[in-house]
Scaffold this motif. Structure first.
Motif, mmCIF file in Angstrom:
data_model
loop_
_atom_site.group_PDB
_atom_site.id
_atom_site.type_symbol
_atom_site.label_atom_id
_atom_site.label_comp_id
_atom_site.label_asym_id
_atom_site.label_seq_id
_atom_site.Cartn_x
_atom_site.Cartn_y
_atom_site.Cartn_z
ATOM 1 N N GLN A 72 1.585 6.309 3.167
ATOM 2 C CA GLN A 72 0.948 7.352 2.360
ATOM 3 C C GLN A 72 1.320 7.113 0.904
ATOM 4 O OE1 GLN A 72 -1.132 10.167 3.428
ATOM 5 N NE2 GLN A 72 -1.503 9.892 1.250
ATOM 6 N N VAL A 73 0.340 6.750 0.096
ATOM 7 C CA VAL A 73 0.567 6.474 -1.317
ATOM 8 C C VAL A 73 0.582 7.788 -2.092
ATOM 9 C CG1 VAL A 73 -0.341 5.299 -3.364
ATOM 10 C CG2 VAL A 73 -0.528 4.212 -1.119
ATOM 11 N N ASP A 74 1.544 7.931 -2.978
ATOM 12 C CA ASP A 74 1.625 9.087 -3.873
ATOM 13 C C ASP A 74 0.832 8.742 -5.130
ATOM 14 O OD1 ASP A 74 2.485 10.902 -5.927
ATOM 15 O OD2 ASP A 74 4.278 11.310 -4.755
ATOM 16 N N PRO A 75 -0.027 9.644 -5.623
ATOM 17 C CA PRO A 75 -0.808 9.336 -6.829
ATOM 18 C C PRO A 75 0.071 8.962 -8.025
ATOM 19 C CG PRO A 75 -1.481 11.448 -5.904
ATOM 20 C CD PRO A 75 -0.327 10.971 -5.095
ATOM 21 N N LEU A 76 1.295 9.483 -8.065
ATOM 22 C CA LEU A 76 2.201 9.175 -9.172
ATOM 23 C C LEU A 76 2.743 7.743 -9.108
ATOM 24 C CD1 LEU A 76 4.183 12.548 -9.261
ATOM 25 C CD2 LEU A 76 2.249 11.851 -10.686
ATOM 26 N N ASP A 77 2.605 7.094 -7.955
ATOM 27 C CA ASP A 77 3.119 5.726 -7.817
ATOM 28 C C ASP A 77 2.424 4.735 -8.745
ATOM 29 O OD1 ASP A 77 4.869 6.625 -5.917
ATOM 30 O OD2 ASP A 77 3.742 5.856 -4.206
ATOM 31 N N PHE A 78 1.186 5.028 -9.134
ATOM 32 C CA PHE A 78 0.443 4.114 -9.999
ATOM 33 C C PHE A 78 0.999 4.107 -11.432
ATOM 34 C CE2 PHE A 78 -2.460 4.767 -6.499
ATOM 35 C CZ PHE A 78 -2.945 3.496 -6.287
ATOM 36 N N ASN A 79 1.777 5.118 -11.788
ATOM 37 C CA ASN A 79 2.383 5.192 -13.118
ATOM 38 C C ASN A 79 3.901 5.301 -13.056
ATOM 39 O OD1 ASN A 79 -0.103 5.191 -14.626
ATOM 40 N ND2 ASN A 79 -0.430 7.256 -13.832
ATOM 41 N N ASN A 80 4.480 4.965 -11.934
ATOM 42 C CA ASN A 80 5.919 5.069 -11.731
ATOM 43 C C ASN A 80 6.595 3.796 -12.233
ATOM 44 O OD1 ASN A 80 8.548 5.069 -10.619
ATOM 45 N ND2 ASN A 80 7.879 6.261 -8.850
ATOM 46 N N LYS A 81 7.652 3.947 -13.025
ATOM 47 C CA LYS A 81 8.347 2.768 -13.575
ATOM 48 C C LYS A 81 9.050 1.955 -12.495
ATOM 49 C CE LYS A 81 12.598 5.190 -14.854
ATOM 50 N NZ LYS A 81 13.604 4.470 -14.112
#
Length: 134
Positions: A72-81
């Motif tokens: 399950q991908v978290d939408p915040l993962d695309f901008n997570n450092k």
């Protein structure tokens, strides 16, 4: 990532590669392939991603059985450092040039570094194709 027994219905983008094919087939919609390890041709591998539910599946045929991993991908993962977006060139796909993945990292103690925590690669999760021109 969690090991599961089946793929949930969804609107997928991705690919699957059958044992009797020289190249993978792309998926753009529902994934209706049967995952029966006793049938030929079988699916050697597949990567699927549903942008609506943000579910990613990695399917591999290993030693006569299917290993299906769900993430399950978290939408915040695309901008997570702490998460890298990685593109890999697809050499045998006609329709898509690059596969896109999220590379997750995890902290682990390292005996070589006096038990300090270091980052090591963890999951590599398929999130579709990157067809943008460079």
């Amino acid at each position: 990532m969690n090991k599961v027994d089946k793929i949930k219905p969804g609107d997928y983008t991705g690919y699957f590669w059958k044992s009797d094919s020289k190249e993978p087939e792309t998926v753009n919609g529902s994934f209706d392939q049967e995952l029966n390890p006793n049938k030929n041709p079988f699916i050697i591998e597949a990567q699927l991603y549903d942008r609506n539910t943000m579910l990613s599946y990695c399917i591999k045929y290993i030693d006569g059985e299917y290993l299906i991993m769900e993430h399950q991908v978290d939408p915040l993962d695309f901008n997570n450092k702490d998460v890298e977006i990685k593109d890999f060139y697809a050499h045998r796909m006609k329709e898509h040039k690059r596969l896109q993945f999220l590379q997750y990292w995890q902290e682990v103690e390292d005996d070589i570094c006096e038990s300090m925590k270091v980052l090591q690669p963890a999951e590599l999760v398929f999130v579709g194709f990157n067809d943008k021109e460079e």
